[in-house]
Design a protein around this motif. Sequence first.
Motif, PDB file in Angstrom:
ATOM      1  N   ARG A  52       0.837  -1.181   0.000  1.00 35.72           N
ATOM      2  CA  ARG A  52       0.000   0.000   0.000  1.00 35.72           C
ATOM      3  C   ARG A  52       0.876   1.236   0.000  1.00 35.72           C
ATOM      4  NH1 ARG A  52      -3.945  -0.875   4.961  1.00 35.72           N
ATOM      5  NH2 ARG A  52      -2.036  -1.677   5.885  1.00 35.72           N
ATOM      6  N   ASN A  53       0.502   2.201  -0.790  1.00 38.93           N
ATOM      7  CA  ASN A  53       1.274   3.431  -0.927  1.00 38.93           C
ATOM      8  C   ASN A  53       0.598   4.511  -0.099  1.00 38.93           C
ATOM      9  OD1 ASN A  53       2.921   5.468  -1.736  1.00 38.93           O
ATOM     10  ND2 ASN A  53       2.033   5.685  -3.767  1.00 38.93           N
ATOM     11  N   ALA A  54       1.170   4.843   1.045  1.00 41.63           N
ATOM     12  CA  ALA A  54       0.553   5.812   1.946  1.00 41.63           C
ATOM     13  C   ALA A  54       1.076   7.209   1.651  1.00 41.63           C
ATOM     14  CB  ALA A  54       0.845   5.441   3.391  1.00 41.63           C
ATOM     15  N   GLN A  55       0.184   8.093   1.263  1.00 37.69           N
ATOM     16  CA  GLN A  55       0.517   9.488   1.052  1.00 37.69           C
ATOM     17  C   GLN A  55      -0.097  10.307   2.180  1.00 37.69           C
ATOM     18  OE1 GLN A  55       2.514  10.444  -1.427  1.00 37.69           O
ATOM     19  NE2 GLN A  55       2.668   8.358  -2.189  1.00 37.69           N
ATOM     20  N   LEU A  56       0.652  11.290   2.704  1.00 36.25           N
ATOM     21  CA  LEU A  56       0.200  12.029   3.872  1.00 36.25           C
ATOM     22  C   LEU A  56       0.216  13.533   3.609  1.00 36.25           C
ATOM     23  CD1 LEU A  56       2.282   9.959   6.417  1.00 36.25           C
ATOM     24  CD2 LEU A  56      -0.187   9.826   6.101  1.00 36.25           C
ATOM     25  N   PRO A  57      -0.690  14.020   2.759  1.00 38.51           N
ATOM     26  CA  PRO A  57      -0.690  15.454   2.485  1.00 38.51           C
ATOM     27  C   PRO A  57      -1.402  16.244   3.571  1.00 38.51           C
ATOM     28  CG  PRO A  57      -2.395  14.398   1.205  1.00 38.51           C
ATOM     29  CD  PRO A  57      -1.674  13.298   1.936  1.00 38.51           C
ATOM     30  N   CYS A  58      -1.015  17.482   3.692  1.00 32.97           N
ATOM     31  CA  CYS A  58      -1.686  18.419   4.588  1.00 32.97           C
ATOM     32  C   CYS A  58      -2.798  19.102   3.801  1.00 32.97           C
ATOM     33  CB  CYS A  58      -0.671  19.431   5.102  1.00 32.97           C
ATOM     34  SG  CYS A  58      -1.383  20.860   5.913  1.00 32.97           S
ATOM     35  N   VAL A  59      -4.005  19.139   4.337  1.00 34.94           N
ATOM     36  CA  VAL A  59      -5.120  19.706   3.580  1.00 34.94           C
ATOM     37  C   VAL A  59      -4.960  21.203   3.353  1.00 34.94           C
ATOM     38  CG1 VAL A  59      -6.748  17.933   4.344  1.00 34.94           C
ATOM     39  CG2 VAL A  59      -6.515  20.046   5.667  1.00 34.94           C
ATOM     40  N   GLY A  87      -4.009  15.206   7.126  1.00 33.56           N
ATOM     41  CA  GLY A  87      -3.749  15.862   8.385  1.00 33.56           C
ATOM     42  C   GLY A  87      -3.965  17.353   8.277  1.00 33.56           C
ATOM     43  N   ALA A  88      -4.094  18.001   9.424  1.00 30.85           N
ATOM     44  CA  ALA A  88      -4.275  19.446   9.456  1.00 30.85           C
ATOM     45  C   ALA A  88      -2.969  20.180   9.185  1.00 30.85           C
ATOM     46  CB  ALA A  88      -4.837  19.869  10.809  1.00 30.85           C
ATOM     47  N   GLY A  89      -1.841  19.519   9.474  1.00 30.93           N
ATOM     48  CA  GLY A  89      -0.532  20.140   9.275  1.00 30.93           C
ATOM     49  C   GLY A  89       0.034  20.681  10.569  1.00 30.93           C
ATOM     50  N   TRP A  90       1.332  20.452  10.773  1.00 34.79           N
ATOM     51  CA  TRP A  90       1.992  20.966  11.970  1.00 34.79           C
ATOM     52  C   TRP A  90       3.448  21.325  11.707  1.00 34.79           C
ATOM     53  CZ3 TRP A  90       6.304  18.228  13.357  1.00 34.79           C
ATOM     54  CH2 TRP A  90       6.407  16.914  12.886  1.00 34.79           C
ATOM     55  N   PHE A  91       3.997  20.926  10.544  1.00 35.24           N
ATOM     56  CA  PHE A  91       5.415  21.103  10.280  1.00 35.24           C
ATOM     57  C   PHE A  91       5.632  22.506   9.704  1.00 35.24           C
ATOM     58  CE2 PHE A  91       9.477  20.044   8.090  1.00 35.24           C
ATOM     59  CZ  PHE A  91      10.153  19.532   9.177  1.00 35.24           C
ATOM     60  N   HIS A  92       6.010  23.456  10.548  1.00 34.45           N
ATOM     61  CA  HIS A  92       6.056  24.852  10.151  1.00 34.45           C
ATOM     62  C   HIS A  92       7.038  25.124   9.018  1.00 34.45           C
ATOM     63  CE1 HIS A  92       4.079  26.753  13.973  1.00 34.45           C
ATOM     64  NE2 HIS A  92       3.314  25.882  13.354  1.00 34.45           N
ATOM     65  N   ARG A  93       8.090  24.341   8.931  1.00 35.94           N
ATOM     66  CA  ARG A  93       9.069  24.603   7.876  1.00 35.94           C
ATOM     67  C   ARG A  93       8.432  24.461   6.499  1.00 35.94           C
ATOM     68  NH1 ARG A  93      14.836  21.397   6.894  1.00 35.94           N
ATOM     69  NH2 ARG A  93      15.308  22.343   4.873  1.00 35.94           N
ATOM     70  N   ASP A  94       7.541  23.480   6.325  1.00 36.16           N
ATOM     71  CA  ASP A  94       6.863  23.325   5.041  1.00 36.16           C
ATOM     72  C   ASP A  94       6.004  24.543   4.731  1.00 36.16           C
ATOM     73  OD1 ASP A  94       7.981  20.899   4.507  1.00 36.16           O
ATOM     74  OD2 ASP A  94       6.213  19.706   5.009  1.00 36.16           O
ATOM     75  N   LYS A 103      -1.315  28.918  10.391  1.00 36.71           N
ATOM     76  CA  LYS A 103      -2.459  29.210  11.243  1.00 36.71           C
ATOM     77  C   LYS A 103      -2.297  28.525  12.602  1.00 36.71           C
ATOM     78  CE  LYS A 103      -5.736  29.363   7.352  1.00 36.71           C
ATOM     79  NZ  LYS A 103      -6.998  28.777   6.827  1.00 36.71           N
ATOM     80  N   PRO A 104      -2.983  29.014  13.614  1.00 34.21           N
ATOM     81  CA  PRO A 104      -2.996  28.302  14.898  1.00 34.21           C
ATOM     82  C   PRO A 104      -3.612  26.920  14.733  1.00 34.21           C
ATOM     83  CG  PRO A 104      -3.854  30.537  15.126  1.00 34.21           C
ATOM     84  CD  PRO A 104      -3.728  30.288  13.661  1.00 34.21           C
ATOM     85  N   ALA A 105      -3.213  26.006  15.599  1.00 35.62           N
ATOM     86  CA  ALA A 105      -3.674  24.616  15.492  1.00 35.62           C
ATOM     87  C   ALA A 105      -5.192  24.489  15.467  1.00 35.62           C
ATOM     88  CB  ALA A 105      -3.086  23.782  16.626  1.00 35.62           C
ATOM     89  N   PRO A 106      -5.954  25.221  16.279  1.00 39.74           N
ATOM     90  CA  PRO A 106      -7.413  25.080  16.206  1.00 39.74           C
ATOM     91  C   PRO A 106      -7.985  25.430  14.834  1.00 39.74           C
ATOM     92  CG  PRO A 106      -6.794  26.145  18.261  1.00 39.74           C
ATOM     93  CD  PRO A 106      -5.553  26.084  17.415  1.00 39.74           C
ATOM     94  N   GLU A 107      -7.410  26.442  14.169  1.00 32.96           N
ATOM     95  CA  GLU A 107      -7.884  26.791  12.832  1.00 32.96           C
ATOM     96  C   GLU A 107      -7.528  25.706  11.824  1.00 32.96           C
ATOM     97  OE1 GLU A 107      -7.182  30.710  11.327  1.00 32.96           O
ATOM     98  OE2 GLU A 107      -7.082  31.575  13.339  1.00 32.96           O
ATOM     99  N   ARG A 110      -9.988  22.983  12.193  1.00 31.41           N
ATOM    100  CA  ARG A 110     -11.273  23.344  11.589  1.00 31.41           C
ATOM    101  C   ARG A 110     -11.222  23.193  10.077  1.00 31.41           C
ATOM    102  NH1 ARG A 110     -11.547  27.211  15.875  1.00 31.41           N
ATOM    103  NH2 ARG A 110     -10.522  28.813  14.615  1.00 31.41           N
ATOM    104  N   ASP A 111     -10.087  23.566   9.482  1.00 29.25           N
ATOM    105  CA  ASP A 111      -9.936  23.393   8.034  1.00 29.25           C
ATOM    106  C   ASP A 111      -9.982  21.916   7.658  1.00 29.25           C
ATOM    107  OD1 ASP A 111      -9.720  26.127   7.767  1.00 29.25           O
ATOM    108  OD2 ASP A 111      -7.525  26.134   7.542  1.00 29.25           O
ATOM    109  N   LEU A 112      -9.333  21.066   8.469  1.00 27.33           N
ATOM    110  CA  LEU A 112      -9.358  19.632   8.201  1.00 27.33           C
ATOM    111  C   LEU A 112     -10.786  19.102   8.291  1.00 27.33           C
ATOM    112  CD1 LEU A 112      -7.959  16.883   7.775  1.00 27.33           C
ATOM    113  CD2 LEU A 112      -7.639  16.768  10.263  1.00 27.33           C
ATOM    114  N   ALA A 113     -11.515  19.520   9.324  1.00 30.17           N
ATOM    115  CA  ALA A 113     -12.899  19.066   9.486  1.00 30.17           C
ATOM    116  C   ALA A 113     -13.758  19.477   8.301  1.00 30.17           C
ATOM    117  CB  ALA A 113     -13.480  19.622  10.788  1.00 30.17           C
ATOM    118  N   GLY A 114     -13.504  20.676   7.768  1.00 24.65           N
ATOM    119  CA  GLY A 114     -14.272  21.127   6.621  1.00 24.65           C
ATOM    120  C   GLY A 114     -13.879  20.441   5.332  1.00 24.65           C
TER     121      GLY A 114
END
Length: 244
Positions: A52-59, A87-94, A103-107, A110-114
Amino acid sequence: MAGPVVPPLWTPTAARSAGPGPPVPRRQRRFATSPPGHERHDHNADTISDVRNAQLPCVAYRNPNLLADMARTVDLIADGRLVLGLGAGWFHRDFQEYGYEVKPAPELLRDLAGALPVIRERLSRLNPPPPRGEIPILIGGTGEKVTLRLVAEHAQIWNAIAETPQELAGKAKVLDRWCERVGRDPATIERSVALFNDSDLDDLDGYLEAGFTHFIWGAGGPDYDLSGVRRLLAWRAAVTGSHS
């Protein structure tokens, strides 16, 4: 627990997911394997396949409709073997290097949920559709208020970065409660754990007993120390009673 041995899987990954996590090397590969009873069967062959080819993009990096179409295209090329990790994203360098708004983590959550329902709806309308009917969605993270609710609502695979088996068993119970609230059978969500340190491999039986059936090993370059892979293979051989 006898059964056929599942072939191992290597996938290149950027390992980006929602929530905090350990620093991720810029060059990394992940080893993933499953214990007996969780094999994947190739729809074009009688042999067992777990490739399986797992891709992990940030929305946050793509319009969700476009992201869904890109995933479908990759899945067509991969003959239905794509796992779409979101994922919502957390790696600031990217974010900083490519000019995306940090954006702050809560935002971000919310973007991921949407984005998740948009992605699922777009995947259902694309023509041609994914080769195997649907693309499994993986969501990573252990946030009890938001992330695990999103897993219960949208994901076929939940991925957690290794804590102790006891700690993750507690998180798994929270996920089960979210499944109950949204009307989802918890057994339909595969439990996956990402292992990064040798100490994470000390209690693999504990993870299995906690319900985790998909194990991922992260190795950073340029040296790619594979000792963790060897330990995983040896453990799997002991569990299956096979040395093939």
